[in-house]
Design an enzyme around this catalytic site. Structure first.
Site, PDB file in Angstrom:
ATOM      1  CG  ASP A  99      -0.088  -5.459 -11.389  1.00  0.00           C
ATOM      2  OD1 ASP A  99      -0.779  -4.794 -12.186  1.00  0.00           O
ATOM      3  OD2 ASP A  99       1.050  -5.110 -11.052  1.00  0.00           O
TER       4      ASP A  99
ATOM      5  CG  ASP B  94       3.886  -1.333 -11.150  1.00  0.00           C
ATOM      6  OD1 ASP B  94       3.253  -1.276 -10.076  1.00  0.00           O
ATOM      7  OD2 ASP B  94       3.333  -1.273 -12.268  1.00  0.00           O
ATOM      8  CB  ALA B  95       6.529  -4.106  -5.884  1.00  0.00           C
ATOM      9  CE  LYS B  96      -0.328  -2.283  -9.804  1.00  0.00           C
ATOM     10  NZ  LYS B  96       0.732  -2.343 -10.813  1.00  0.00           N
ATOM     11  NE  ARG B  97       6.449  -7.484  -3.397  1.00  0.00           N
ATOM     12  CZ  ARG B  97       6.512  -7.827  -4.681  1.00  0.00           C
ATOM     13  NH1 ARG B  97       5.521  -7.550  -5.491  1.00  0.00           N
ATOM     14  NH2 ARG B  97       7.575  -8.466  -5.160  1.00  0.00           N
TER      15      ARG B  97
END
Lengths: 273, 273
Positions: A99, B94-97
């Site tokens: 991030d 909002d984890a951006k996995r």
């Protein structure tokens, strides 16, 4: 953990095996389900049975997050157990995080400080300021996704960017990041023939190689193209080891599978002498 | 939540504001630290004060993971509070996995089922089979990173891949994924001029736009190039709203900031009529 300590362990155990703790309540022996924390009990049994033949453990964080708070608790207990009983094992949080700067710092703290993992896997898409917050941690390691073992890898990773595949661009660009010495890379075993080109860019970096076994990768091929004088490889096997059998002898079966792989690795290491 | 319900909310409230819950114990009013769960108490106060002027909330998961089990508990309480009291709000993890197939399914279950978020942010690096497991969930939304607001975006995202920038390749390729109708995209407000080209590829998709305020993005510019007849924009502001003041009036200050942004958005929406 320092790289030289990992290398020393590999030489001592004649193994560069990493056991993937992809622990799934639907797949573990059903008699464990009556325990208070079946996931931890399973992990503990697998760790105790296999630790003699491996140098690293890699819980995939998704398998814990899916159970919410209780999964997070099992993860915490697992890493605490590893650090207390087998501090020589290299631990990998397979989290594939990444991030913007101040947020990556929080992920780094979560896995490097709160949980005290030795390393974490990171997705490179957001670039330099998403990776460097992880690299800032001394004696911790950031394992950047380069070329993954899945079919989706061909969507973007192998596309040509400025005369070079994107995954090679990731390798090259990341070498200029601050504290790049703390970088390792994920390279899938299903694409062993790519390792030759990868070694031209990162001749000495450690590579974490998933995809042996269940996904069809070949150990000999990976070693032929990927091994360095300091080994430079961690080969991961998850399902092939931890679900070798699902009866009451599951830990023994896992141990046998790990031992088989260790013996194959011993043969590969002999060629280094 | 269905897209048409989100659009209806936007029209009703004359706002396409998303409030980012990047809750940090070092930044929240110090009098909250004596509460049993300061993070949840802060979020609750911010949500109650701002919900009239926004249509979405976006906790950044790193800010919760950094506190381990207790952070995960605060996150659970926050999403439960939102779903119970303001079910009309669109919620974004909002984890951006992103991971290979069976693993992505677990992340999807963690955020869509266990926590019941409406959507999640996902990194595209691993391609099709890492994204489709999220898209398989009906009435849930997968927000793919396209062009992020940080400087590291220039490392890979803007590089030319087959005559087109990588982020455009991500937009194009993802349109062919199964259930692509469930896709939205992250496009940073700091790069508003890129929105024109983006709208040529995804003329109708919703875009989640961070970077207004603290990061320097401009609302008018974003609307000029990014707005569609069904709005198609969620503009996120985190620090600019939630840390508007850090005294006992913090919730009132946050409300005023959210209201200001809502009023600016109202002016932009009037131009649609």
């Amino acid at each position: 953990m320092k790289i030289q300590d990992l290398v020393a362990q590999i030489k001592k155990k004649q193994s560069f095996l990493c056991v993937g703790l992809d622990t799934d309540l639907d797949k573990i022996p059903q008699h464990l389900l009556k325990e208070e924390d079946p996931i931890f009990e399973f992990n503990k049994a697998i760790i105790d049975a296999t630790q003699e033949f491996c140098v690293a453990y890699k819980p995939n964080i998704a398998f814990y997050e899916v159970y919410g708070l209780s999964g997070w608790k099992s993860l915490e207990k697992t890493i605490t157990y590893l650090n207390a009983n087998y501090p020589e094992q290299f631990t990998i949080a397979d989290a594939k995080r990444g991030d913007i700067g101040n947020t990556s710092t929080r992920y780094a703290k979560a896995f490097f400080e709160e949980l005290n993992f030795d390393s974490i896997t990171i997705a490179p898409y957001m670039g330099k300021d998403s990776v460097e917050p992880f690299l800032a941690f001394k004696e911790k390691h950031t394992i950047l996704l380069a070329l993954t073992s899945n079919t989706g890898a061909f969507d973007f990773q192998t596309k040509i960017v400025e005369e070079q595949e994107l995954y090679k661009r990731v390798l090259k660009t990341s070498k200029a990041y601050e504290n790049a010495g703390n970088l390792m890379y994920v390279v899938g075993a299903t694409k062993a023939e790519y390792l030759k080109g990868i070694r031209e860019i990162v001749p000495e970096s450690f590579l974490l190689v998933p995809g042996i076994g269940a996904q069809g990768g070949n150990l000999q091929e990976v070693c032929k193209y990927g091994m360095t004088k300091d080994i430079g490889l961690l080969i991961n096997s998850s399902r092939g080891i931890i679900y070798a059998s699902t009866d009451t002898k599951f830990a023994f079966s896992a141990r046998e599978k790990a031992k088989q792989l260790q013996q194959q690795m011993h043969l590969e290491l002999k060629q280094l002498d």
